[in-house]
Write a protein that holds these residues in place. Structure first.
Motif, mmCIF file in Angstrom:
data_model
loop_
_atom_site.group_PDB
_atom_site.id
_atom_site.type_symbol
_atom_site.label_atom_id
_atom_site.label_comp_id
_atom_site.label_asym_id
_atom_site.label_seq_id
_atom_site.Cartn_x
_atom_site.Cartn_y
_atom_site.Cartn_z
ATOM 1 N N GLN A 1 9.773 11.144 -1.049
ATOM 2 C CA GLN A 1 10.243 10.014 -0.607
ATOM 3 C C GLN A 1 10.785 9.918 0.876
ATOM 4 O O GLN A 1 10.671 8.979 1.739
ATOM 5 N N GLU B 1 14.594 5.011 2.450
ATOM 6 C CA GLU B 1 14.046 5.487 1.093
ATOM 7 C C GLU B 1 13.829 4.228 -0.014
ATOM 8 O O GLU B 1 13.146 4.346 -0.907
ATOM 9 N N ARG B 2 14.874 3.307 0.268
ATOM 10 C CA ARG B 2 14.813 2.213 -0.911
ATOM 11 C C ARG B 2 13.514 1.452 -0.729
ATOM 12 O O ARG B 2 13.070 1.147 -1.733
ATOM 13 N N LYS C 1 10.875 3.487 -2.302
ATOM 14 C CA LYS C 1 10.661 3.272 -3.867
ATOM 15 C C LYS C 1 10.228 1.995 -4.225
ATOM 16 O O LYS C 1 9.306 1.877 -5.139
#
Length: 228
Positions: free
Chosen positions: A59, A70-71, A74
């Protein structure tokens, strides 16, 4: 539909076809789809292993590639899984990233409505001749009787038709008989087909045979284009 496996001599063409299908699908929709598909294309072109059907990238690396946090990565990867485009092969664990496979059958099924926007040749190629012919096949004459072409006018195309008929009467009756001579510009010969599908099929699958027959009559012909 043709196999989505990008292997063998046609591997490069299959890869470009899949990426074209994705891009055309995205461009027919809104900006959110534009961005989502562009992110998937970046993963495919940069990190996907076609031979092993494996996408294994962390990620953090994806976030750097996409210029996001990175959120966001995801969330977007979850969207791909929800669409059926990404399938988890092996869940990530400590020191090991999640490995995905890409379900190209699902991608092509969801993008198929937009293939014709690229062109009839592209649409036909991805669907495969068998699927296309089932819906729009051009039949032989009744009782399988194939008309013998007349060469009495002595035109180059009539003579070429005579050659095509002698080589393969069945294919001649289905595909070549209905073609009519069009314009000639230098070495380029244009032939007219009775429908868009007919033109696309001959151009994609039979153009080499037509070109060889025409060159047997006139060696200055270097290209044959089929239009409707």
């Amino acid at each position: 539909m043709l196999s989505t496996k990008a292997v063998g001599r046609q591997a490069a063409a299959r890869k470009y076809d899949i990426l074209t299908a994705l891009a055309t699908y995205a461009l027919a929709r809104g900006k959110h789809d534009h961005r989502l598909v562009l992110r998937l294309i970046s993963l495919i072109t940069a990190r996907y292993n076609w031979g092993r059907d494996e996408l294994a990238v962390g990620q953090r690396e994806i976030a750097r590639m996409w210029s996001v946090d990175e959120r966001t990565v995801k969330r977007e990867m979850a969207k791909f899984r929800a669409l059926g485009w990404l399938v988890v092969k092996r869940q990530g664990a400590r020191g090991r990233v999640t490995e995905y496979s890409i379900d190209f059958d699902s991608i092509l099924a969801q993008t198929s409505d937009d293939w014709s926007k690229v062109g009839p040749d592209f649409d036909l190629r991805l669907r495969g001749p068998q699927e296309a012919e089932q819906a729009q096949i051009v039949p032989l004459r009744p009782n399988g009787v194939v008309p013998t072409p007349s060469v009495t006018d002595g035109t180059d195309w009539s003579l070429a038709q005579g050659l095509l008929h002698s080589e393969d009467p069945a294919t001649y009756g289905s595909w070549f008989h209905a073609l009519q001579a069009g314009d000639r510009a230098g070495g380029r010969l244009t032939l007219k087909a009775p429908s868009r599908f007919h033109a696309a099929y001959v151009q994609s699958h039979l153009a080499d045979r037509v070109l060889r027959a025409c060159q047997s009559i006139d060696g200055t012909v270097s290209e044959v284009v089929i239009v409707d």
